[in-house]
Design an enzyme around this catalytic site. Structure first.
Site, PDB file in Angstrom:
ATOM      1  N   CYS A   2       0.820  -1.583   0.475  1.00 13.95           N
ATOM      2  CA  CYS A   2      -0.272  -0.094   0.356  1.00 13.95           C
ATOM      3  C   CYS A   2       0.923   0.930  -0.172  1.00 13.95           C
ATOM      4  CB  CYS A   2      -1.077  -0.050   2.001  1.00 13.95           C
ATOM      5  SG  CYS A   2      -2.073  -1.654   1.543  1.00 13.95           S
ATOM      6  N   ARG A  28       4.011  -0.560  -5.019  1.00 12.21           N
ATOM      7  CA  ARG A  28       3.812  -1.083  -3.273  1.00 12.21           C
ATOM      8  C   ARG A  28       2.618  -2.095  -3.126  1.00 12.21           C
ATOM      9  NH1 ARG A  28       6.991   1.284   0.497  1.00 12.21           N
ATOM     10  NH2 ARG A  28       5.004   0.875   2.375  1.00 12.21           N
ATOM     11  N   TRP A  75      -2.937  -2.363  -1.163  1.00 11.82           N
ATOM     12  CA  TRP A  75      -2.566  -4.220  -1.930  1.00 11.82           C
ATOM     13  C   TRP A  75      -2.908  -4.689  -0.888  1.00 11.82           C
ATOM     14  CZ3 TRP A  75      -0.842  -8.460   0.910  1.00 11.82           C
ATOM     15  CH2 TRP A  75      -0.397  -9.242   0.422  1.00 11.82           C
ATOM     16  N   ASN A 101      -1.639   2.845   5.422  1.00  8.20           N
ATOM     17  CA  ASN A 101      -1.187   1.606   4.961  1.00  8.20           C
ATOM     18  C   ASN A 101      -0.577   0.995   6.184  1.00  8.20           C
ATOM     19  OD1 ASN A 101       2.510   1.583   4.269  1.00  8.20           O
ATOM     20  ND2 ASN A 101       1.270  -0.518   4.031  1.00  8.20           N
ATOM     21  N   GLY A 102      -1.176  -0.645   6.260  1.00  8.03           N
ATOM     22  CA  GLY A 102      -0.665  -1.219   7.370  1.00  8.03           C
ATOM     23  C   GLY A 102      -1.930  -1.897   8.476  1.00  8.03           C
ATOM     24  N   GLU A 479      17.850 -17.757  -7.241  1.00  7.06           N
ATOM     25  CA  GLU A 479      17.291 -15.909  -7.730  1.00  7.06           C
ATOM     26  C   GLU A 479      16.178 -16.233  -9.234  1.00  7.06           C
ATOM     27  OE1 GLU A 479      16.324 -13.903  -6.061  1.00  7.06           O
ATOM     28  OE2 GLU A 479      16.495 -12.264  -7.715  1.00  7.06           O
ATOM     29  N   LYS A 483      12.521 -15.288  -9.843  1.00  5.88           N
ATOM     30  CA  LYS A 483      12.142 -13.666 -11.317  1.00  5.88           C
ATOM     31  C   LYS A 483      10.858 -14.510 -12.035  1.00  5.88           C
ATOM     32  CE  LYS A 483      13.626 -11.555  -9.546  1.00  5.88           C
ATOM     33  NZ  LYS A 483      14.112 -11.248  -8.291  1.00  5.88           N
ATOM     34  N   GLU A 486       7.791 -15.001 -10.192  1.00  6.85           N
ATOM     35  CA  GLU A 486       7.314 -13.635 -10.077  1.00  6.85           C
ATOM     36  C   GLU A 486       6.549 -13.153 -11.247  1.00  6.85           C
ATOM     37  OE1 GLU A 486       9.936 -11.626  -6.534  1.00  6.85           O
ATOM     38  OE2 GLU A 486      10.846 -12.045  -7.794  1.00  6.85           O
ATOM     39  N   HIS A 502      16.467 -36.016  -6.087  1.00  5.59           N
ATOM     40  CA  HIS A 502      15.345 -37.069  -4.675  1.00  5.59           C
ATOM     41  C   HIS A 502      14.000 -36.379  -5.382  1.00  5.59           C
ATOM     42  CE1 HIS A 502      19.027 -38.986  -2.871  1.00  5.59           C
ATOM     43  NE2 HIS A 502      19.882 -37.361  -3.224  1.00  5.59           N
ATOM     44  N   LYS A 602       6.211  -4.562  -3.532  1.00 10.38           N
ATOM     45  CA  LYS A 602       7.671  -4.139  -3.790  1.00 10.38           C
ATOM     46  C   LYS A 602       8.448  -4.793  -2.045  1.00 10.38           C
ATOM     47  CE  LYS A 602      11.016  -2.992  -5.380  1.00 10.38           C
ATOM     48  NZ  LYS A 602      12.077  -3.858  -6.171  1.00 10.38           N
TER      49      LYS A 602
HETATM   50  C1  G6P Z   1       9.122  -8.620  -1.650  1.00  7.60           C
HETATM   51  C2  G6P Z   1       8.942  -8.368  -3.195  1.00  7.60           C
HETATM   52  C3  G6P Z   1      10.652  -8.826  -3.221  1.00  7.60           C
HETATM   53  C4  G6P Z   1      11.723  -9.022  -2.574  1.00  7.60           C
HETATM   54  C5  G6P Z   1      10.817  -9.299  -0.882  1.00  7.60           C
HETATM   55  C6  G6P Z   1      12.148  -8.805   0.211  1.00  7.60           C
HETATM   56  O1  G6P Z   1       8.527  -9.784  -1.918  1.00  7.60           O
HETATM   57  O2  G6P Z   1       8.534  -8.294  -4.145  1.00  7.60           O
HETATM   58  O3  G6P Z   1      11.054  -8.147  -4.280  1.00  7.60           O
HETATM   59  O4  G6P Z   1      12.959  -9.684  -2.393  1.00  7.60           O
HETATM   60  O5  G6P Z   1       9.591  -8.810  -0.934  1.00  7.60           O
HETATM   61  O6  G6P Z   1      12.088  -7.257   0.771  1.00  7.60           O
HETATM   62  P1  G6P Z   1      13.187  -6.338   1.106  1.00  7.60           P
HETATM   63  O7  G6P Z   1      13.363  -5.340   0.637  1.00  7.60           O
HETATM   64  O8  G6P Z   1      13.065  -7.064   2.280  1.00  7.60           O
HETATM   65  O9  G6P Z   1      14.741  -7.160   0.389  1.00  7.60           O
END
Ligand code: G6P
Length: 607
Positions: A2, A28, A75, A101-102, A479, A483, A486, A502, A602
């Site tokens: 948010c 956000r 969000w 937000n929260g 990673e 990606k 996501e 396994h 994010k």
């Molecule tokens: C969310 C974002 C990711 C990020 C993760 C941790 O899931 O979409 O891209 O890696 O949070 O965020 P941070 O700000 O703690 O690195």
């Protein structure tokens, strides 16, 4: 999670600015959007579910009167994305508007009490109790500020809120506990927002609002006071080095692609950090009994890579834990001689903040690696390393991952010097290899982007893929898979190639894509064995390999090539780049917006 913004200016309509600010905060959350302005003693609102551009097309978010207003991009937590659940939310008479937000944990009981008192609710959100509580306190003769203070004494949870009211039309008030708010000030205009990019086009000077503080914003200035005793707070302005241009797409179709291309500069900037910042952290780390790496998401993968760097270069073996599960895993077995390295690009991830707070309560010291000046983790930490990626807007982390790796590499080298685990000559060689990383990453982008686009077309219809690596490359594999999940919504699993026998190997049949991260390190021979196993079962092999590795190339259907001579401890940095690009092109080929992946945000500020 948010994004909120409030602006009060001397004259002129504020809605167009709020609309643009929300676009800069959209990373956000983007389930719904809303703006409320105040003009001639009335509130005017436009809000609905959908991304900002979609809602703007339907409603014209610029067309609202008044020079004071608040906005929100959501969000969803409580209640589905819908017009009624979109913020701002209001009291019974549409005189008080709130963005939040929260999460308010005790909202149900407060809501029941309010309903008993005759309040009517329009949404399913936790937020809506706030304007109704404020309404009650204002009806009892309290000012807007006092009413907000009283309200915060009743609520439990985390919040950043901004409130305005027709009853006091010359101001807005804001407070926070657990979620970020920053304040800006320029030319008779005051801004309050979840994050700096919202007002970056007008000023890069910001004032932090901390937990338990309340700010009153007017056209004449900003007053900050402590919630519990009203004591005035004098807070200095922080100038940040980010520019408005950095928060623009700059000719790229998406932020994500721009941010992938910015990685060489981001590494360069981070390598230029003052040596004492890295050395100070390394000293704290070398004095610790146990070292924990805490992080989430992509930052968690940086932590895994960091573990290898620390062990190999510094002779220190960190315990890597998901921040979300830390408290449930360590059973208070932490002392004041232990140290937590919290890795979080936003500095606001609630899981990471809560885990760091928990460790701190038990006496551990905290070192933070974050990309955001003044973020929550910096206030918890005994020592902070601010990485230099500039603002990252794409929800899927790319350049912030790269700078986390850079800082962890610097830390591992500094630790190596302190512990003398490695010969100083070796450390010097590795250090100069790290200095070359911006060039190497730049070259990978230049040579591999076209391959990524091409392979995206080849593998576009595959619903599921495996990403495998050994040793430090497990971080790259995980990673790469993250990606793809996501932003392209493919089922993808990042796994240890050793462990893949396994279980995951059961997925493999003819033409099932398996991506191998295959740097030329000591795991290579064993990885070749794993490639053969997958090949024997009909897998289509994609390898990210060292240029000229004919043997792995001959076993592969598709390859990405990385320049020779990358030091094993730093291999994640160049080897992840083709996988970032691959995900990007998979997502765009499928018609998805990689900057705003479904259901993600994010900065994840809920537990
Ligand atoms: C969310 C974002 C990711 C990020 C993760 C941790 O899931 O979409 O891209 O890696 O949070 O965020 P941070 O700000 O703690 O690195």
């Amino acid at each position: 999670m948010c994004g909120i913004i409030g602006v009060i200016q001397e004259k002129g309509e504020v809605a167009p600015f709020i609309h643009q600010a929300l676009r800069r905060l959209e990373y956000r959350g983007y389930d719904s959007v809303g703006i409320t302005t105040l003009d001639t003693s009335r509130l005017f609102t436009k809000k609905d579910k959908g991304k900002i551009d979609e809602v703007h097309q339907m409603l014209n978010l610029d067309d609202l009167p008044g020079s004071i207003g608040i906005g929100h991009t959501r969000w969803a937590t409580h209640g589905i994305p819908s017009m009624y659940n979109s913020h701002p939310h209001f009291d019974c008479n549409d005189e008080i508007a709130v963005v939040h937000n929260g999460v308010i944990d005790n909202f149900l009981e407060l809501r029941e009490d309010l309903i008993k008192k005759g309040h009517t609710f329009k949404s399913e959100t936790d937020t809506e109790i706030l304007p109704h509580l404020i309404e009650d306190f204002m009806n009892d003769g309290r000012s807007l500020k006092e009413a907000l203070k009283m309200t915060t004494s009743l609520i439990e949870g985390t919040y950043a809120v901004v409130v305005m009211s027709t009853r006091e039309p010359d101001k807005m008030v804001a407070t926070r506990d657990g979620n970020p708010l920053v304040i800006g000030r320029q030319d008779k205009t005051s801004y309050v927002s979840s994050d700096i990019p919202a007002f970056l086009p007008v000023t890069n000077n910001m004032i932090l609002l901390l937990d338990g503080e309340l700010a009153t914003l007017t056209i004449d200035g900003i007053d900050i006071e402590k919630l519990h005793n009203g004591q005035k707070v004098a807070r200095e302005t922080i100038k940040i080095s980010w520019t408005a241009d950095q928060a623009q797409k700059g000719g790229f179709p998406h932020f994500m692609l721009k941010e992938i291309h910015e990685q060489p500069d981001a590494i360069k900037g981070t390598l230029r950090l003052r040596p004492e910042i890295i050395e100070g952290a390394a000293k704290l780390i070398s004095n610790a009994d146990n070292l924990f790496f805490l992080a989430m998401g992509t930052s968690g993968h940086a932590a895994v890579a960091g573990k290898h760097m620390f062990a190999s270069l510094g002779g220190v073996l960190p315990i890597v834990e998901l921040a979300s599960d830390f408290q449930d895993s360590v059973y208070d077995v932490i002392t004041e001689n232990d140290l937590v390295l919290a890795i979080t690009q936003s500095g606001e991830t609630t899981d990471t903040i809560m885990a760091a707070k928990y460790a701190k309560r038990l006496g551990a010291r905290i070192v933070a690696v974050t990309n955001v000046v003044g973020s929550s983790i910096t206030r918890l930490a005994d020592h902070t390393i601010i990485t230099q990626a500039g603002p990252e807007i794409g929800v899927a982390a790319t350049k912030t991952f790269m700078v986390q790796l850079t800082s962890l590499a610097q830390l591992a080298l500094a630790l190596g010097e302190l512990t003398a685990h490695q010969d100083p000559e070796i450390i010097a060689i590795k250090r100069s290899a790290l200095e070359k990383m911006p060039k190497i990453v730049s070259r990978v982008i230049a040579t591999e982007e076209e391959h990524a686009r091409h392979y995206a077309r080849l593998y576009y219809a595959s619903p599921s893929m495996l990403f495998l690596g050994r040793g430090i490359s497990i971080a790259t594999a995980c990673e790469g898979a993250l990606k793809l999940k996501e932003i392209a919504y493919n089922h993808a699993e990042g796994y240890s190639a050793g462990e893949s026998k396994h279980g995951p190997i059961a997925l493999v049949q003819d033409n099932y894509p398996v991506i191998f991260v295959a740097p030329n390190d000591e795991t290579r021979t064993r990885l070749i064995g794993n490639i053969m196993e997958m090949k024997a079962r009909g897998a289509s092999i994609v390898s990210v390999l060292e240029e000229g590795d004919g043997e792995i190339q001959s076993l592969s259907d598709s390859v990405f090539s990385i320049p020779r001579g990358v030091e094993p401890e730093f291999s994640v940095m160049p080897y992840i780049v083709p996988l970032q690009l691959f995900s990007y092109y998979m997502a765009t080929l499928k018609g998805y917006d990689p900057d705003k992946p479904r259901n993600l945000a994010k900065s994840v500020t809920v537990l």
